[in-house]
Design a protein around this motif. Structure first.
Motif, mmCIF file in Angstrom:
data_model
loop_
_atom_site.group_PDB
_atom_site.id
_atom_site.type_symbol
_atom_site.label_atom_id
_atom_site.label_comp_id
_atom_site.label_asym_id
_atom_site.label_seq_id
_atom_site.Cartn_x
_atom_site.Cartn_y
_atom_site.Cartn_z
ATOM 1 N N LYS A 192 0.833 -1.206 0.000
ATOM 2 C CA LYS A 192 0.000 0.000 0.000
ATOM 3 C C LYS A 192 0.867 1.255 0.000
ATOM 4 C CE LYS A 192 -4.111 -1.990 2.199
ATOM 5 N NZ LYS A 192 -5.003 -1.973 3.399
ATOM 6 N N ARG A 193 1.949 1.239 0.764
ATOM 7 C CA ARG A 193 2.869 2.377 0.755
ATOM 8 C C ARG A 193 3.513 2.535 -0.611
ATOM 9 N NH1 ARG A 193 5.051 0.480 5.754
ATOM 10 N NH2 ARG A 193 7.032 0.101 4.708
ATOM 11 N N GLY A 194 3.796 1.406 -1.256
ATOM 12 C CA GLY A 194 4.396 1.445 -2.579
ATOM 13 C C GLY A 194 3.488 2.121 -3.591
ATOM 14 N N TRP A 195 2.199 1.810 -3.542
ATOM 15 C CA TRP A 195 1.246 2.442 -4.456
ATOM 16 C C TRP A 195 1.188 3.949 -4.227
ATOM 17 C CZ3 TRP A 195 -1.354 2.004 -8.750
ATOM 18 C CH2 TRP A 195 -1.552 0.744 -9.302
ATOM 19 N N LEU A 196 1.130 4.343 -2.988
ATOM 20 C CA LEU A 196 1.036 5.768 -2.683
ATOM 21 C C LEU A 196 2.308 6.499 -3.116
ATOM 22 C CD1 LEU A 196 -1.012 7.712 -1.533
ATOM 23 C CD2 LEU A 196 -0.032 7.357 0.739
ATOM 24 N N ALA A 197 3.456 5.870 -2.904
ATOM 25 C CA ALA A 197 4.723 6.472 -3.338
ATOM 26 C C ALA A 197 4.754 6.626 -4.854
ATOM 27 C CB ALA A 197 5.902 5.619 -2.862
ATOM 28 N N ASP A 198 4.216 5.641 -5.569
ATOM 29 C CA ASP A 198 4.183 5.729 -7.038
ATOM 30 C C ASP A 198 3.335 6.913 -7.494
ATOM 31 O OD1 ASP A 198 5.759 3.466 -7.206
ATOM 32 O OD2 ASP A 198 4.066 2.102 -7.447
ATOM 33 N N LEU A 200 2.673 9.639 -5.737
ATOM 34 C CA LEU A 200 3.397 10.861 -5.368
ATOM 35 C C LEU A 200 4.466 11.188 -6.413
ATOM 36 C CD1 LEU A 200 3.792 10.308 -1.516
ATOM 37 C CD2 LEU A 200 2.529 12.175 -2.610
ATOM 38 N N ASN A 201 5.146 10.151 -6.901
ATOM 39 C CA ASN A 201 6.149 10.377 -7.941
ATOM 40 C C ASN A 201 5.511 10.861 -9.244
ATOM 41 O OD1 ASN A 201 8.648 9.902 -6.723
ATOM 42 N ND2 ASN A 201 8.470 7.698 -6.944
ATOM 43 N N ILE A 202 4.346 10.325 -9.562
ATOM 44 C CA ILE A 202 3.638 10.750 -10.775
ATOM 45 C C ILE A 202 3.227 12.216 -10.656
ATOM 46 C CG2 ILE A 202 1.447 10.478 -12.026
ATOM 47 C CD1 ILE A 202 1.813 7.436 -11.646
ATOM 48 N N LEU A 203 2.792 12.633 -9.487
ATOM 49 C CA LEU A 203 2.400 14.031 -9.301
ATOM 50 C C LEU A 203 3.594 14.972 -9.497
ATOM 51 C CD1 LEU A 203 -0.125 13.928 -6.315
ATOM 52 C CD2 LEU A 203 -0.538 13.709 -8.773
ATOM 53 N N LYS A 236 -7.356 1.999 -8.525
ATOM 54 C CA LYS A 236 -6.262 2.150 -7.560
ATOM 55 C C LYS A 236 -5.756 3.585 -7.549
ATOM 56 C CE LYS A 236 -3.978 -0.395 -4.595
ATOM 57 N NZ LYS A 236 -4.646 -1.184 -3.567
ATOM 58 N N ILE A 237 -5.688 4.209 -8.713
ATOM 59 C CA ILE A 237 -5.277 5.614 -8.795
ATOM 60 C C ILE A 237 -6.248 6.493 -8.017
ATOM 61 C CG2 ILE A 237 -5.139 7.598 -10.358
ATOM 62 C CD1 ILE A 237 -3.989 5.672 -12.475
ATOM 63 N N ARG A 238 -7.544 6.285 -8.239
ATOM 64 C CA ARG A 238 -8.541 7.107 -7.548
ATOM 65 C C ARG A 238 -8.463 6.919 -6.040
ATOM 66 N NH1 ARG A 238 -11.630 5.091 -11.903
ATOM 67 N NH2 ARG A 238 -12.698 3.613 -10.516
ATOM 68 N N GLN A 239 -8.181 5.698 -5.615
ATOM 69 C CA GLN A 239 -8.056 5.408 -4.180
ATOM 70 C C GLN A 239 -6.889 6.187 -3.570
ATOM 71 O OE1 GLN A 239 -6.270 1.623 -2.887
ATOM 72 N NE2 GLN A 239 -8.191 1.225 -1.793
ATOM 73 N N GLN A 240 -5.755 6.211 -4.272
ATOM 74 C CA GLN A 240 -4.579 6.918 -3.746
ATOM 75 C C GLN A 240 -4.799 8.426 -3.731
ATOM 76 O OE1 GLN A 240 -2.441 4.628 -2.485
ATOM 77 N NE2 GLN A 240 -3.955 3.280 -3.442
ATOM 78 N N LEU A 241 -5.462 8.940 -4.745
ATOM 79 C CA LEU A 241 -5.767 10.369 -4.768
ATOM 80 C C LEU A 241 -6.690 10.753 -3.618
ATOM 81 C CD1 LEU A 241 -6.247 10.988 -8.607
ATOM 82 C CD2 LEU A 241 -4.274 11.632 -7.186
ATOM 83 N N GLN A 242 -7.598 9.853 -3.267
ATOM 84 C CA GLN A 242 -8.490 10.107 -2.139
ATOM 85 C C GLN A 242 -7.701 10.172 -0.830
ATOM 86 O OE1 GLN A 242 -11.937 10.693 -2.311
ATOM 87 N NE2 GLN A 242 -11.641 11.281 -0.162
#
Length: 261
Positions: A192-198, A200-203, A236-242
């Motif tokens: 889960k941390r990995g997804w969020l880090a990805d 953040l890098n995209i932003l 998954k993208i929408r979840q991380q943005l939330q």
């Protein structure tokens, strides 16, 4: 302009005691660190050094229990820092026993520290650990496989400066930046941390303050390479943005439009 922090006195103290350059650098940097480093996670103004050959970390905070490892590099930090054995590092990440990492760059003559950053342990993820080629069969430790830490793959918010371009960042600013990522540090699951880090890098790659969901969706092919087993990348993208929205990292402006805060 501030007067740069020098390591030269430590160099003078230890230069005749160590013939190995790598050992000399380690002693110089760790000695300065022991004498001067505070804990970025709490109000403790001194951290302590473990006894030699501690399996996980070099230093620890006696108040909050955080552990630290120091890596030093001449001139500039660059994108890659050499680390230890690959499989042990990956195991430490998934067992949540990896320490927080400090990365220091210093001048060739030890007359100043150029940069010092801390990467909280939650940002040390499998995706930033790059396997090196195993040692040859002729080597004393044949088959041993080392790794590199890829600093460029760590989100900007996970690389917190204590010294930047020779200038010392006030401790209260450092601790404030640590506090800003407290939401991320509460996520215990590595994937889960990995997804969020990805995300953040995209932003960071989306080089504008106001962006759209469509801008993030443009990186779906990139995310599929990183997460080949996931068949629902958009959700998954929408979840991380939330998550980022709930923690005041981004602001939702409506109709798929966001603003970085």
């Amino acid at each position: 302009m501030q007067i740069p922090i020098s390591l030269y006195d430590y160099y003078e103290e230890y230069k005749e005691k160590y013939k190995s350059k790598s050992q000399l650098v380690r002693v110089i940097s760790e000695s300065w660190f022991k004498d001067n480093m505070y804990c970025p996670f709490c109000s403790n103004e001194k951290i302590k050094r473990y006894d030699n050959n501690h399996p996980v970390a070099d230093f620890f905070c006696n108040d909050c229990g955080e552990e630290f490892q120091l890596k030093s590099k001449k001139k500039r930090l660059g994108n890659i820092v050499v680390d230890g054995e690959y499989n042990k590092m990956i195991q430490a990440i998934y067992s949540c026993s990896v320490p927080n990492f400090f990365f220091m760059s210093y001048s060739p003559m030890f007359d100043y520290i150029n940069d010092l950053i801390i990467v909280p342990k939650e940002f040390i993820l499998p995706g930033i650990i790059k396997k090196r080629r195993p040692l040859s069969q002729r080597a004393r430790r044949r088959g041993w496989t080392g790794c590199n830490i890829s600093l460029k793959d760590i989100p900007y918010s996970g690389k917190i400066y204590l010294i930047k371009d020779k200038n010392v960042i006030p401790a209260n600013h450092v601790r404030m930046n640590i506090q800003k990522i407290s939401y991320y540090r509460k996520i215990k699951n590595v994937d889960k941390r990995g997804w969020l880090a990805d995300i953040l890098n995209i932003l960071i790659k989306i080089n504008k303050e106001v962006f759209t969901l469509k801008d993030v969706y443009a990186y779906i092919p990139y995310l599929k390479v990183l997460h080949p087993q996931n068949n629902n990348i958009e959700a998954k993208i929408r979840q991380q943005l939330q998550i980022l929205r709930n923690n005041n990292v981004i602001e939702f402006l409506g109709k798929g439009v966001y603003r970085k805060l």
